[in-house]
Design an enzyme around this catalytic site. Structure first.
Site, short mmCIF file in Angstrom:
data_model
loop_
_atom_site.label_atom_id
_atom_site.label_comp_id
_atom_site.label_asym_id
_atom_site.label_seq_id
_atom_site.Cartn_x
_atom_site.Cartn_y
_atom_site.Cartn_z
CG HIS A 45 0.72 6.13 -2.98
ND1 HIS A 45 1.51 7.10 -3.54
CD2 HIS A 45 1.45 4.98 -3.05
CE1 HIS A 45 2.66 6.58 -3.94
NE2 HIS A 45 2.65 5.28 -3.64
CD GLU A 46 0.85 1.64 -1.01
OE1 GLU A 46 0.95 0.69 -1.81
OE2 GLU A 46 1.81 2.36 -0.69
CG HIS A 51 0.96 1.59 -6.54
ND1 HIS A 51 1.60 2.21 -7.58
CD2 HIS A 51 1.49 2.10 -5.40
CE1 HIS A 51 2.48 3.09 -7.08
NE2 HIS A 51 2.42 3.04 -5.77
#
Length: 226
Positions: free
Chosen positions: A22-23, A26
């Site tokens: 997820h991170e 980004h």
């Protein structure tokens, strides 16, 4: 609470993968759209240690779990993004924000599809693999839905700020420093207050559970697991 080593072994790996991807997503999308901040800091990485926040990822969820909180949540170390470096700051902010939840949905799809390969797993490992896949499926969906709540600094809040007209976007963006307090109030303090008053004030959790149920059903249908 009796939490066994087996239980830890089938939750920790899916959780670390979900948070890490997820991170990293980004940071990767921000890099592709013109901002190298996360890239230069080594945050576009599949090393979970780069993304774990000691309080938000470990201590807070553990305290909530042990206190039998009505809602369990935590957070990773936010990926730094300088939106002014993006080619089209407002629109690109939307794509950067969507990258995390979209990655979690893709991971949930992969986990659901992997269930079809369980007959090829050695019998003595099949249960452990199945439980990891089941938890990966659930964690990634919950993480995607939760992060799309339209409250900054959650991804949904940044999507809303990027898409709403400026007269609405600017007041919403100003809530970002107070976003975590708002979440704690809505998800923990409000339900606890309701329980003391004999009222069901756990409205946000109910909405999240409903949306999560719809997404689970859709992905199970798409992957032939319904």
């Amino acid at each position: 609470m009796n939490i066994s080593l087996y239980t830890i072994s089938v939750w920790v790996l899916p959780l670390l993968i979900a948070i890490t991807f997820h991170e990293a997503a980004h940071g990767f999308v921000a890099h592709r759209l013109g901002d190298n901040t996360a890239w230069q800091l080594g945050r576009v990485s599949f090393n979970p240690l780069k993304h774990i926040d000691p309080f938000g990822t470990v201590i807070l969820p553990a305290v909530l779990l042990l206190s039998q909180s009505p809602f369990l949540f935590g957070y990773a170390k936010p990926v730094p993004v300088n939106f002014r470096n993006l080619k089209r700051p407002r629109l690109d902010m939307v794509w950067v924000a969507l990258a995390g939840p979209a990655t979690n949905i893709i991971l949930a799809l992969v986990a659901a599809l992997a269930f079809h390969a369980l007959p090829f797993v050695p019998p003595d490992s099949a249960r452990w693999v199945a439980d990891n896949l089941k938890n990966a499926f659930l964690i990634n969906i919950v993480l995607a839905i939760f992060n799309m709540m339209p409250i900054p600094p959650l991804d949904g809040g940044r999507v809303a700020v990027g898409l709403l007209p400026r007269p609405l976007a600017e007041p919403l963006a100003r809530l970002e420093p107070y976003g975590m307090l708002i979440l704690i109030g809505l998800l923990i303090l409000l339900p606890l207050l309701g329980s003391q008053l004999g009222l069901n004030l756990d409205i946000i959790s109910a909405i999240l559970r409903t949306l999560t149920g719809y997404v689970i059903g859709a992905l199970l249908l798409i992957t032939g697991n319904a």
